[in-house]
Design a protein around this motif. Structure first.
Motif, mmCIF file in Angstrom:
data_model
loop_
_atom_site.group_PDB
_atom_site.id
_atom_site.type_symbol
_atom_site.label_atom_id
_atom_site.label_comp_id
_atom_site.label_asym_id
_atom_site.label_seq_id
_atom_site.Cartn_x
_atom_site.Cartn_y
_atom_site.Cartn_z
ATOM 1 N N ARG A 233 0.837 -1.191 0.000
ATOM 2 C CA ARG A 233 0.000 0.000 0.000
ATOM 3 C C ARG A 233 0.885 1.260 0.000
ATOM 4 N NH1 ARG A 233 -2.496 3.302 -0.822
ATOM 5 N NH2 ARG A 233 -4.315 4.286 0.096
ATOM 6 N N GLY A 263 1.486 3.541 -13.131
ATOM 7 C CA GLY A 263 1.155 4.768 -13.836
ATOM 8 C C GLY A 263 1.187 4.475 -15.324
ATOM 9 N N THR A 293 0.649 9.177 -5.249
ATOM 10 C CA THR A 293 -0.188 7.994 -5.397
ATOM 11 C C THR A 293 -0.197 7.578 -6.851
ATOM 12 O OG1 THR A 293 -1.504 8.547 -3.490
ATOM 13 C CG2 THR A 293 -2.507 7.080 -5.074
ATOM 14 N N GLN A 294 0.174 6.335 -7.050
ATOM 15 C CA GLN A 294 0.293 5.806 -8.401
ATOM 16 C C GLN A 294 -0.674 4.645 -8.527
ATOM 17 O OE1 GLN A 294 2.697 6.625 -10.716
ATOM 18 N NE2 GLN A 294 4.011 7.954 -9.522
ATOM 19 N N GLU A 295 -1.113 4.433 -9.739
ATOM 20 C CA GLU A 295 -1.983 3.303 -9.965
ATOM 21 C C GLU A 295 -1.177 2.177 -10.598
ATOM 22 O OE1 GLU A 295 -6.691 3.523 -10.794
ATOM 23 O OE2 GLU A 295 -5.377 4.014 -12.435
ATOM 24 N N ILE A 296 -1.366 0.985 -10.041
ATOM 25 C CA ILE A 296 -0.738 -0.196 -10.631
ATOM 26 C C ILE A 296 -1.822 -0.894 -11.433
ATOM 27 C CG2 ILE A 296 0.148 -2.482 -10.116
ATOM 28 C CD1 ILE A 296 2.187 -1.169 -8.931
ATOM 29 N N VAL A 297 -1.526 -1.178 -12.664
ATOM 30 C CA VAL A 297 -2.502 -1.825 -13.527
ATOM 31 C C VAL A 297 -1.940 -3.164 -13.973
ATOM 32 C CG1 VAL A 297 -3.898 -1.603 -15.605
ATOM 33 C CG2 VAL A 297 -3.220 0.433 -14.372
ATOM 34 N N ARG A 310 -6.729 -3.012 -10.841
ATOM 35 C CA ARG A 310 -5.993 -1.786 -10.513
ATOM 36 C C ARG A 310 -5.901 -1.654 -9.009
ATOM 37 N NH1 ARG A 310 -6.055 2.386 -14.559
ATOM 38 N NH2 ARG A 310 -6.837 1.480 -16.477
ATOM 39 N N GLU A 311 -4.765 -1.188 -8.558
ATOM 40 C CA GLU A 311 -4.591 -0.902 -7.134
ATOM 41 C C GLU A 311 -3.784 0.372 -7.012
ATOM 42 O OE1 GLU A 311 -5.767 -2.241 -4.409
ATOM 43 O OE2 GLU A 311 -6.696 -4.007 -5.330
ATOM 44 N N ASN A 312 -4.034 1.073 -5.931
ATOM 45 C CA ASN A 312 -3.272 2.294 -5.704
ATOM 46 C C ASN A 312 -2.083 2.015 -4.803
ATOM 47 O OD1 ASN A 312 -4.795 3.950 -7.256
ATOM 48 N ND2 ASN A 312 -6.053 4.721 -5.591
ATOM 49 N N THR A 314 1.064 4.203 -2.808
ATOM 50 C CA THR A 314 1.580 5.528 -2.482
ATOM 51 C C THR A 314 3.078 5.442 -2.240
ATOM 52 O OG1 THR A 314 -0.527 6.181 -1.563
ATOM 53 C CG2 THR A 314 1.382 7.491 -0.909
ATOM 54 N N ASP A 386 -2.739 9.457 3.107
ATOM 55 C CA ASP A 386 -3.951 8.664 2.899
ATOM 56 C C ASP A 386 -4.438 8.013 4.196
ATOM 57 O OD1 ASP A 386 -3.923 9.329 0.270
ATOM 58 O OD2 ASP A 386 -2.938 7.484 -0.394
#
Ligand code: NAG
Ligand code: NAG
Ligand code: NAG
Ligand code: NAG
Ligand code: NAG
Ligand code: NAG
Ligand code: NAG
Ligand code: NAG
Ligand code: NAG
Ligand code: NAG
Ligand code: NAG
Ligand code: NAG
Length: 494
Positions: A233, A263, A293-297, A310-312, A314, A386
């Motif tokens: 996380r 990202g 905060t980056q999104e993992i795809v 997708r997960e966020n 930080t 967060d």
């Protein structure tokens, strides 16, 4: 009734002439007593082929035996009661008619000639690039040409297996046959094709087959669920981390394409499969540029479909707290500034005193006193992200240079001891750095040990100068030592 020949020896009868012949037939012709036979080699001929027609009769006095046809004909012989013709370039179905006269009565006999031709084209239309398992696939076969249609069948094949057979009746130039096929896993890489059967066995010929080029089908199955994505996380800049993305129930697993991205940056991943389960793993090191905060795809693509999770994540940097003293070793009386500093967005609290805002330093000043020597200062830093708060502490110790000082309370200024006894001179000096303390008899320069027992003699009596010395200066105190002779109640002094 003499037709004009196109080629020397080739006769042609116009259909109108043929019609006239039919109309001229007298009702109830007696010529039928001796019928006119019409023998064809084969009434079914390949398109463009030729055939022999023999018109013959048993009439003893036949006349004008001829063949009425729209096809090119060539007489190939005649004899008593017969005439034979070669028909060539037969390209369409037609009727041929023999006619002749027997004793002035017209005799006729007709036959139908059927032309057969192979389809010019048999084609299985392209299959979808990828076909989902459990869905209907439509096989479409196009057949151009082919005759006679009544004898033509379209057969759809999976490998050698016949899936369905359809009559190609009707007379359009092309026929299209469509068939739904429920695609299964077994159909992956199966070859489909389409075949025409021109069945002329009832006509005494054989079965003619034409087959299309095969087309290979690729089927796939993707579960409805999204991949299971395991990512930390929170991540501090500089740490190496890994991400796992797993999805089960994929077919064919070997064809799955996995994309892992942070990202808009694609991560290098290694993909492993166990049966129908795919696991993709990537390892990366969080960098300063990725802060925030980056999104993992995780995207798994199979066939024409894909599943995504997708997960966020930080990524943060938490610098400090750095606790600083303007002088780590400050002479007594000087001003010392204590500063606590941390990275952006970090809130610091120095000795219970919070900084004005996150990212700002906290500081205070003090006058260095002897009491501040070895004092430890604490700074607490906290970073909120967060809803999660991270804490870090730091401490620093101050040294104050002071002294030397001889403590009057710990150093008796007057001492009375008995001669020839063991005694200890107690005396202590304070200071930073630790002072050196020595006591000398003022008259003789005799030094007495401090803090360890020694045998006192009469000549020890006198005034002593006790001097504490360090880089910070000196401090002197006078100690008077009185040694008495002790002889059965008599006391003498020096
Ligand atoms: C035509 O038929 C007659 C009578 O059956 C026969 O004699 C004759 O040989 C036949 N001609 C040919 C060319 O086959
Ligand atoms: C056969 O007939 C077709 C039309 O019916 C014609 O175009 C073609 O030239 C003919 N071929 C020969 C060899 O006579
Ligand atoms: C020939 O075909 C016509 C129709 O095309 C049909 O009426 C006739 O009976 C057929 N004749 C023979 C001998 O089969
Ligand atoms: C596939 O097509 C057949 C025949 O048209 C139909 O009965 C069946 O319900 C279809 N199946 C699916 C999954 O569409
Ligand atoms: C389908 O055809 C291809 C190429 O002709 C061949 O390599 C493959 O083995 C065939 N597949 C099956 C299931 O027969
Ligand atoms: C169709 O099949 C026949 C034999 O069955 C063959 O002679 C012919 O060339 C084929 N036609 C095509 C277009 O392949
Ligand atoms: C990812 O999978 C590998 C191997 O299955 C495992 O060693 C690793 O701990 C997993 N990482 C995470 C973040 O779950
Ligand atoms: C990724 O996105 C950022 C801004 O969202 C952009 O500055 C950067 O150039 C992008 N990188 C790539 C490789 O597309
Ligand atoms: C991915 O791997 C290739 C070659 O193994 C390397 O050149 C590239 O820098 C790597 N990319 C990342 C983002 O690690
Ligand atoms: C997954 O990746 C494929 C190929 O890169 C792309 O075409 C598709 O749109 C992606 N799927 C989603 C849901 O983003
Ligand atoms: C990630 O964060 C963005 C914005 O903060 C939010 O819109 C999105 O729903 C989050 N995604 C997940 C998977 O939690
Ligand atoms: C520190 O000492 C100076 C003089 O030595 C004095 O003026 C000042 O008020 C003192 N400051 C504090 C915080 O006690």
């Amino acid at each position: 009734m003499v037709p004009s020949g196109l080629l020397p020896g080739v006769c042609r009868t116009s259909p109108i002439a043929l019609l006239l012949v039919c109309c001229l037939l007298p009702p109830g012709a007696q010529g039928q007593q001796f019928p006119l036979r019409l023998d064809v080699q084969s009434p079914v001929v390949p398109a463009g082929g030729s055939l022999l027609v023999n018109c013959s009769t048993d009439c003893p006095n036949p006349k004008l035996i001829t063949l009425e046809t729209s096809l090119s004909k060539e007489p190939v012989g005649n004899g008593l009661g017969w005439a034979a013709f070669q028909l060539s370039n037969v390209t369409s179905n037609s009727q041929v008619l023999c006619s002749g006269f027997c004793d002035g009565t017209q005799m006729t006999s007709s036959s139908n000639i059927t032309v057969y031709r192979f389809p010019e084209r048999v084609e299985l239309l392209p299959l979808p690039r990828w076909q989902p398992v459990g869905e209907n696939l439509t096989l479409r076969c196009q057949v151009a040409g082919g005759a006679p249609r009544d004898s033509l069948f379209v057969v759809l094949l999976r490998g050698e297996e016949e899936l369905s057979r359809h009559p190609a009746s009707g007379e359009p130039a092309e026929v299209e046959v469509t068939v739904p096929v429920l695609a299964g896993r077994d159909d992956h890489l199966a070859n489909f094709s389409c075949r025409t059967d021109l069945d002329l066995r009832p006509q005494g010929l054989r079965l003619f087959q034409n087959i299309s080029a095969p087309r290979q089908l690729r089927t796939f199955a993707l579960p409805m669920t999204t991949p299971h994505l395991v990512v930390p996380r929170f991540l501090e800049v500089g740490t190496t981390w890994s991400v796992n993305c797993t999805l089960d129930g994929l077919f064919p697993a070997s064809e799955v394409q996995v994309q892992l991205a942070l990202g808009n940056q694609t991560l290098n991943s290694t993909v492993e499969s166990h049966g129908n389960m795919i696991t993709a793993t990537a390892t990366a090191t969080a960098s300063v540029e990725q802060e925030g905060t980056q999104e993992i795809v995780c995207n798994m693509t199979l066939g024409s479909d894909s599943r995504e999770a997708r997960e966020n994540l930080t990524i943060y940097s938490f610098q400090g707290p750095i606790l600083n003293l303007s002088e780590p070793s400050a002479p007594e009386g000087t001003a010392v500034i204590v500063t606590c500093l941390a990275g952006p967005r970090v809130q610091v609290t120095l000795e219970g005193l919070p900084a004005a805002a996150p990212g700002q330093p906290a500081q205070f000043q003090l006058n260095a006193t002897e009491r501040d020597d070895r004092r430890i200062f604490f700074c607490n830093a906290s970073l909120e992200m967060d809803g999660k708060i991270l804490h870090r502490n730091s401490s620093v110790q101050l040294r104050v240079l002071y002294g030397p000082k001889i403590d009057q309370a710990k150093c008796p200024q007057r001492l009375t001891w008995k001669d020839k006894t063991l005694n200890v001179l107690q005396c202590e000096a304070r200071g930073n750095p630790d002072p050196q303390l020595h006591c000398f008899q003022e008259s003789s320069g005799l030094e007495v040990p401090i803090g360890i027992p020694f045998l006192v003699r009469l000549n020890y009596s006198g005034t002593y100068s006790c001097k504490a010395a360090s880089s910070q200066g000196t401090h002197t105190m006078t100690v008077v030592m009185n040694v008495r002779v002790c002889r059965s109640g008599v006391t003498s002094t020096m």
